[in-house]
Structure formats: structure tokens, C-alpha cells
Design a protein around this motif. Structure first.
Motif, PDB file in Angstrom:
ATOM      1  N   CYS A  98       0.957  -1.284  -0.063  1.00 54.81           N
ATOM      2  CA  CYS A  98       0.047   0.107   0.051  1.00 54.81           C
ATOM      3  C   CYS A  98       0.861   1.274  -0.120  1.00 54.81           C
ATOM      4  N   ASN A  99       0.336   2.403  -0.531  1.00 53.98           N
ATOM      5  CA  ASN A  99       0.875   3.623  -0.346  1.00 53.98           C
ATOM      6  C   ASN A  99      -0.191   4.432   0.701  1.00 53.98           C
ATOM      7  N   PHE A 100       0.503   4.708   1.683  1.00 49.52           N
ATOM      8  CA  PHE A 100      -0.440   5.599   2.732  1.00 49.52           C
ATOM      9  C   PHE A 100       0.225   6.314   3.441  1.00 49.52           C
ATOM     10  N   TYR A 101       0.965   7.256   3.013  1.00 45.93           N
ATOM     11  CA  TYR A 101       2.448   7.906   3.652  1.00 45.93           C
ATOM     12  C   TYR A 101       1.893   8.525   5.140  1.00 45.93           C
ATOM     13  N   GLU A 102       0.642   8.608   5.459  1.00 44.98           N
ATOM     14  CA  GLU A 102       0.196   9.001   6.668  1.00 44.98           C
ATOM     15  C   GLU A 102       0.539   7.843   7.802  1.00 44.98           C
ATOM     16  N   PHE A 103       0.949   6.770   7.251  1.00 47.79           N
ATOM     17  CA  PHE A 103       1.428   5.686   8.209  1.00 47.79           C
ATOM     18  C   PHE A 103       2.654   5.236   7.812  1.00 47.79           C
ATOM     19  N   ARG A 155      -3.681   1.975 -11.305  1.00 51.18           N
ATOM     20  CA  ARG A 155      -2.359   1.904 -11.764  1.00 51.18           C
ATOM     21  C   ARG A 155      -1.390   3.138 -11.162  1.00 51.18           C
ATOM     22  N   CYS A 156      -0.351   2.810 -10.284  1.00 50.18           N
ATOM     23  CA  CYS A 156       0.230   3.537  -9.520  1.00 50.18           C
ATOM     24  C   CYS A 156       1.392   4.229 -10.572  1.00 50.18           C
ATOM     25  N   VAL A 157       1.545   5.602 -10.092  1.00 49.36           N
ATOM     26  CA  VAL A 157       2.512   6.206 -11.008  1.00 49.36           C
ATOM     27  C   VAL A 157       4.063   5.562 -10.998  1.00 49.36           C
ATOM     28  N   SER A 161       0.706  -1.997 -10.950  1.00 51.54           N
ATOM     29  CA  SER A 161      -0.742  -2.208 -10.865  1.00 51.54           C
ATOM     30  C   SER A 161      -1.427  -3.314 -10.411  1.00 51.54           C
ATOM     31  N   MET A 162      -2.669  -3.264 -10.173  1.00 51.80           N
ATOM     32  CA  MET A 162      -3.501  -4.077  -9.592  1.00 51.80           C
ATOM     33  C   MET A 162      -4.710  -4.205 -10.166  1.00 51.80           C
ATOM     34  N   VAL A 163      -5.695  -5.380  -9.919  1.00 53.09           N
ATOM     35  CA  VAL A 163      -7.059  -5.362 -10.242  1.00 53.09           C
ATOM     36  C   VAL A 163      -7.705  -5.430  -8.820  1.00 53.09           C
ATOM     37  N   PRO A 165     -11.359  -5.153  -6.731  1.00 48.90           N
ATOM     38  CA  PRO A 165     -12.809  -5.288  -6.639  1.00 48.90           C
ATOM     39  C   PRO A 165     -13.234  -4.384  -5.330  1.00 48.90           C
ATOM     40  N   TRP A 166     -13.441  -3.116  -5.763  1.00 46.52           N
ATOM     41  CA  TRP A 166     -13.892  -2.301  -4.710  1.00 46.52           C
ATOM     42  C   TRP A 166     -15.215  -2.072  -4.527  1.00 46.52           C
ATOM     43  N   VAL A 167     -15.949  -1.781  -3.397  1.00 48.86           N
ATOM     44  CA  VAL A 167     -17.210  -1.762  -3.093  1.00 48.86           C
ATOM     45  C   VAL A 167     -17.552  -0.396  -2.926  1.00 48.86           C
ATOM     46  N   ASN A 239      -8.463  -0.547   6.919  1.00 50.54           N
ATOM     47  CA  ASN A 239      -7.698   0.935   7.101  1.00 50.54           C
ATOM     48  C   ASN A 239      -6.553   1.346   6.239  1.00 50.54           C
ATOM     49  N   GLN A 240      -5.675   0.318   5.964  1.00 56.97           N
ATOM     50  CA  GLN A 240      -4.533   0.748   5.286  1.00 56.97           C
ATOM     51  C   GLN A 240      -5.100   1.001   3.664  1.00 56.97           C
ATOM     52  N   ASN A 241      -6.189   0.716   3.383  1.00 60.80           N
ATOM     53  CA  ASN A 241      -6.538   0.868   1.937  1.00 60.80           C
ATOM     54  C   ASN A 241      -7.616   2.250   1.965  1.00 60.80           C
ATOM     55  N   TYR A 253      -3.527   7.882 -12.228  1.00 59.73           N
ATOM     56  CA  TYR A 253      -2.492   7.526 -11.434  1.00 59.73           C
ATOM     57  C   TYR A 253      -3.050   7.379 -10.129  1.00 59.73           C
ATOM     58  N   GLY A 254      -2.533   6.368  -9.360  1.00 62.40           N
ATOM     59  CA  GLY A 254      -3.135   5.949  -8.028  1.00 62.40           C
ATOM     60  C   GLY A 254      -3.070   7.400  -6.765  1.00 62.40           C
ATOM     61  N   PHE A 255      -2.298   8.093  -6.896  1.00 62.33           N
ATOM     62  CA  PHE A 255      -2.155   9.125  -6.019  1.00 62.33           C
ATOM     63  C   PHE A 255      -3.347  10.036  -6.047  1.00 62.33           C
ATOM     64  N   LYS A 256      -4.238  10.038  -7.048  1.00 60.94           N
ATOM     65  CA  LYS A 256      -5.313  10.800  -7.088  1.00 60.94           C
ATOM     66  C   LYS A 256      -6.236  10.270  -6.180  1.00 60.94           C
ATOM     67  N   SER A 257      -6.330   8.914  -6.062  1.00 65.27           N
ATOM     68  CA  SER A 257      -7.374   8.319  -5.340  1.00 65.27           C
ATOM     69  C   SER A 257      -7.099   8.339  -3.796  1.00 65.27           C
ATOM     70  N   ILE A 258      -7.588   9.786  -3.346  1.00 68.34           N
ATOM     71  CA  ILE A 258      -6.926   9.789  -1.842  1.00 68.34           C
ATOM     72  C   ILE A 258      -7.967   9.165  -0.882  1.00 68.34           C
ATOM     73  N   LYS A 259      -7.280   8.751   0.250  1.00 69.48           N
ATOM     74  CA  LYS A 259      -7.919   7.876   1.034  1.00 69.48           C
ATOM     75  C   LYS A 259      -8.248   8.593   2.424  1.00 69.48           C
TER      76      LYS A 259
HETATM   77  N1  LIG Z   1      -4.294   9.876   1.953  1.00 69.81           N
HETATM   78  C1  LIG Z   1      -3.643   9.429   1.110  1.00 69.81           C
HETATM   79  N2  LIG Z   1      -4.061   8.962   0.038  1.00 69.81           N
HETATM   80  C2  LIG Z   1      -3.355   8.111  -0.821  1.00 69.81           C
HETATM   81  C3  LIG Z   1      -1.994   8.092  -0.710  1.00 69.81           C
HETATM   82  C4  LIG Z   1      -1.482   8.530   0.715  1.00 69.81           C
HETATM   83  O1  LIG Z   1      -0.003   8.454   0.840  1.00 69.81           O
HETATM   84  N3  LIG Z   1      -2.130   9.211   1.239  1.00 69.81           N
HETATM   85  N4  LIG Z   1      -1.268   7.344  -1.506  1.00 69.81           N
HETATM   86  C5  LIG Z   1      -1.660   7.342  -2.955  1.00 69.81           C
HETATM   87  C6  LIG Z   1      -1.180   6.308  -3.801  1.00 69.81           C
HETATM   88  S1  LIG Z   1       0.181   6.853  -4.397  1.00 69.81           S
HETATM   89  C7  LIG Z   1      -1.728   5.227  -4.310  1.00 69.81           C
HETATM   90  S2  LIG Z   1      -0.971   4.338  -5.649  1.00 69.81           S
HETATM   91  C8  LIG Z   1      -3.052   4.639  -3.963  1.00 69.81           C
HETATM   92  C9  LIG Z   1      -2.660   3.367  -3.254  1.00 69.81           C
HETATM   93  O2  LIG Z   1      -4.109   2.599  -2.722  1.00 69.81           O
HETATM   94  P1  LIG Z   1      -4.098   1.406  -2.016  1.00 69.81           P
HETATM   95  O3  LIG Z   1      -2.788   1.023  -0.975  1.00 69.81           O
HETATM   96  O4  LIG Z   1      -5.360   1.203  -1.588  1.00 69.81           O
HETATM   97  O5  LIG Z   1      -3.703   0.535  -3.131  1.00 69.81           O
HETATM   98  O6  LIG Z   1      -3.448   5.523  -2.682  1.00 69.81           O
HETATM   99  C10 LIG Z   1      -3.457   7.041  -3.037  1.00 69.81           C
HETATM  100  N5  LIG Z   1      -4.150   7.643  -1.870  1.00 69.81           N
END
Ligand SMILES: Nc1nc2c(c(=O)[nH]1)N[C@H]1C(S)=C(S)[C@@H](COP(=O)(O)O)O[C@H]1N2
Ligand SMILES: [Mo]
Length: 341
Positions: A98-103, A155-157, A161-163, A165-167, A239-241, A253-259
Motif C-alpha cells: 500500500c501507499n498511505f504515507y500517513e502511516f 495503476r500507480c505512478v 498495477s493491480m485489479v 474489486p472495490w465496493v 484501514n490501510q486502503n 495514477y493512484g495518487f489521485k485516489s485519496i484515502k
Molecule cells: N491520504 C492518502 N491517500 C493516498 C495516498 C497517501 O499516501 N495518502 N497514496 C496514494 C497512492 S500513491 C496510491 S498508488 C493509492 C494506493 O491505494 P492502495 O494502497 O489502496 O492500493 O492511494 C493513494 N491515496
């Protein structure tokens, strides 16, 4: 950091976004504090006095706070559109890589460190160019929406990449409920900022300006492919996702998909976004997956499909808009995608 000039590099040579941080960590101290101050004032703008807290109608859905109310909603999900029939990346990979730099910046850090994040109760503040701003409990955010499986490529920058199945449910359907005004041209998203719960936000080395922010053009936000996800593999989102609610924009690219979203703000102007602010020539605002536009430090022509190993690298060609060109190319008609990368 060695800068590669070859058009194509081994996946093992591709460094993560963190390499950028490591190179810059000593240079950017001063700038970061300026950014954090700016981010603080932006957040302050989210709590305008005219916004109201809407209380949960407890009779309508399973009791908030009961451990399984989200699972009960997820269990009622329906198959959704745009599904790919490519092999799904196993649960273990999706939740441990996972990418979730807060952790933390290592791929396994979020799985190790995010477990204790409190995701219930949770609220999301909708603000800016909407007729019905407010801070809404997650229950109220989810209540009117039928959840769907959305099986998408991610697709991460960093060229993996992964496939998955989100809900989730359509972001556009959510935004419409708050009546965006005619001035709403962009949407800004903000992740929780809570250094007590998020060790990466306390880290003094190689860190991002918090809170993490992302943004979309309004037509991108309203596109039926764009979803807010609350689950994964028919389970509550780990949580990690990005629990309890995260964005998924599968052609970017995945970084747009904010968590772990706490703020959604509609704006007339394009918002500043975290990675774009950190390194504007490496991470564009649009960040559409594009095999023809290289990252300055590596090619984007191919990707490593997880799970992959040295023996089975699973290297595949990257597709324009991550394979969603038929759906989204019209959004960018006449735009120079090399300039607006
Ligand atoms: N808040 C937050 N959202 C984030 C990130 C992050 O570091 N912090 N990383 C991003 C990146 S670079 C990617 S590739 C995806 C990864 O999602 P996944 O770990 O669920 O596959 O989350 C994105 N959303
Ligand atoms: Mo990413």
C-alpha cells in the motif's frame, strides 16, 4: 538517486515517490512550513459558521457504531458497471502493498500501522460552492446510495498495477445531493489530519505537507467511473486502503485516489494538490495514465501487474487512460495531454 535515461527500466530500479522525499527532505523544511500554514487556512475555511451538523436518523440504517453496520450495507451490494474480467489481485497483496504515507513510506507500513485508526464515528465536511454545505456523519453520506462492486484496474505512478474489486458508489450521485452551484468547477478532497493517530504526520524526516489533498475537475468528478469506495472484496475497507471512505479514479495514477476523506470542497479555481505541490514536473494535476508521457525518472510505457516476482515479473503494456479511453477520452478532447500531464 541515479537518474535513468533508458526509456524502460526494471521495476526494481523504479523508486517510489518516497525517493523524491528523501532527496528533498533537507531542502524543503522552510517551504513545508509555509505549505502547512497555507493548508491550515484552507481547512479553517471548511468550518464556516453557516454549515450545520446533520444528525443521524438512527432508524433508517443499522445502528451507527455497531461494528457491523457497514458490513450490512456492503452485503446488499449489486454488481456494478465497467468491471474488468482480468485476474483480481489477491486480498493479501491489495492489503499489504500500500501507499498511505500517513502511516509510513514503506509499502507494508500502512498494513502494520493503520489498524488503530478510528474510523467510526466518522464525518465528512462538504463545503464551498454547494447550496447545502455541512458536516455529515458517514451514515448520512452512505444512506441514500446503493453500493456496487466496482472491479477496476489501479495503476500507480510508480509503474505497478493491480485489479481491485472495490465496493462503492458514484461520487457524482453524492455531489448532486448537495446542489453544486454554477461556479463549482473543481472538487478538492482532504484526508484526515491527526498526527496522534497517523505516525507519518509526526515524522520529522521525508514527509509530505499535511493534510494530503487531491482534486478533480468537476466533469471528472461527475463521471460515472469515479467512485467513493467503502469496501474491498465484499468486506469493509481495511484501514490501510483508506477506510472508512476513499476516492477511486481508475483512469488516473493512484495518487489521485485519496484515502480516508474528511473534506470535499467544491471550488471555482483548480485546487492545489499534495504531490503536484511537492514536485510539479513529476506529478501533474491531471495525472491521467498515459504510456506516452514518461515520468522524468522512468518510462510509463509498461507496468508490473501484482502479484509479480523476479521469476514472474508480469510486465504488461500500460494502456491509455489505464484502459478506460472509451469512457473518458471525450473529457480531454482538444487538450494537449503532454502539457497537461
Ligand atoms: N491520504 C492518502 N491517500 C493516498 C495516498 C497517501 O499516501 N495518502 N497514496 C496514494 C497512492 S500513491 C496510491 S498508488 C493509492 C494506493 O491505494 P492502495 O494502497 O489502496 O492500493 O492511494 C493513494 N491515496
Ligand atoms: Mo501511487
Amino acid at each position: 538517486m541515479i537518474i535513468k535515461s533508458k526509456p524502460s527500466v526494471l521495476s526494481s530500479e523504479i523508486t517510489s515517490e518516497s525517493a523524491y522525499l528523501n532527496r528533498r527532505q533537507f531542502l524543503k523544511r522552510t517551504g513545508q512550513y509555509a505549505l502547512m500554514a497555507a493548508a491550515g487556512s484552507v481547512l479553517a475555511g471548511c468550518t464556516d459558521a453557516d454549515e450545520k451538523v446533520i444528525q443521524t436518523d438512527a432508524s433508517a440504517i443499522p445502528a451507527p457504531g455497531s461494528p457491523d453496520w457497514k458490513q450490512l450495507l456492503i452485503d446488499q451490494r449489486k454488481p456494478g458497471p465497467f468491471a474488468t474480467d482480468e485476474a483480481q489481485t489477491p486480498w493479501a497483496d491489495v492489503t499489504n502493498y500500500c501507499n498511505f504515507y500517513e502511516f509510513g513510506t514503506a509499502k507494508t507500513d500502512p498494513a502494520k500501522n493503520a489498524g488503530s485508526l478510528i474510523t467510526d464515528p466518522w464525518s465528512v465536511t462538504i463545503s464551498g460552492e454547494v447550496e447545502k454545505p455541512g458536516t455529515y456523519n458517514l451514515e448520512d453520506i452512505l444512506k441514500p446510495h446503493a453500493l456496487e462492486d466496482r472491479i477496476y484496474r489501479l495503476r500507480c505512478v510508480e509503474a505497478w498495477s493491480m485489479v481491485v474489486p472495490w465496493v462503492g458508489f458514484s461520487l457524482g450521485d453524492l455531489l448532486k445531493r448537495f446542489n453544486p452551484t454554477s461556479r463549482a468547477k473543481y472538487v478538492e478532497f482532504t484526508t484526515l489530519h491527526d498526527p496522534e493517530q497517523m505516525p507519518g504526520q509526526r515524522s520529522r524526516l521525508g514527509s509530505l505537507p499535511w493534510p494530503y489533498k487531491e482534486g478533480l475537475r468537476i466533469d471528472e468528478a461527475m463521471h460515472p467511473l469515479t467512485v467513493l469506495a467503502v469496501g474491498l472484496y465484499g468486506k469493509v475497507l481495511p484501514n490501510q486502503n483508506g477506510a472508512p471512505i476513499r476516492l477511486v479514479v481508475p483512469w488516473k495514477y493512484g495518487f489521485k485516489s485519496i484515502k480516508s476523506i474528511v473534506g470535499i470542497r467544491l471550488l471555482e479555481e483548480q485546487p492545489r494538490t499534495t504531490w503536484n505541490q511537492m514536485a510539479p514536473h513529476e506529478y501533474g494535476f491531471y495525472a491521467n495514465v498515459n504510456p506516452d508521457v514518461s515520468h522524468p525518472r522512468w518510462s510509463q510505457a509498461s507496468e508490473r501487474r501484482l502479484p509479480s516476482s523476479l521469476w514472474n515479473p508480469e510486465r504488461i503494456d500500460t494502456r491509455m487512460f489505464n484502459g478506460y479511453a472509451e469512457e473518458v477520452a471525450p473529457l480531454y478532447k482538444g487538450m494537449n495531454l503532454k502539457m497537461y500531464f
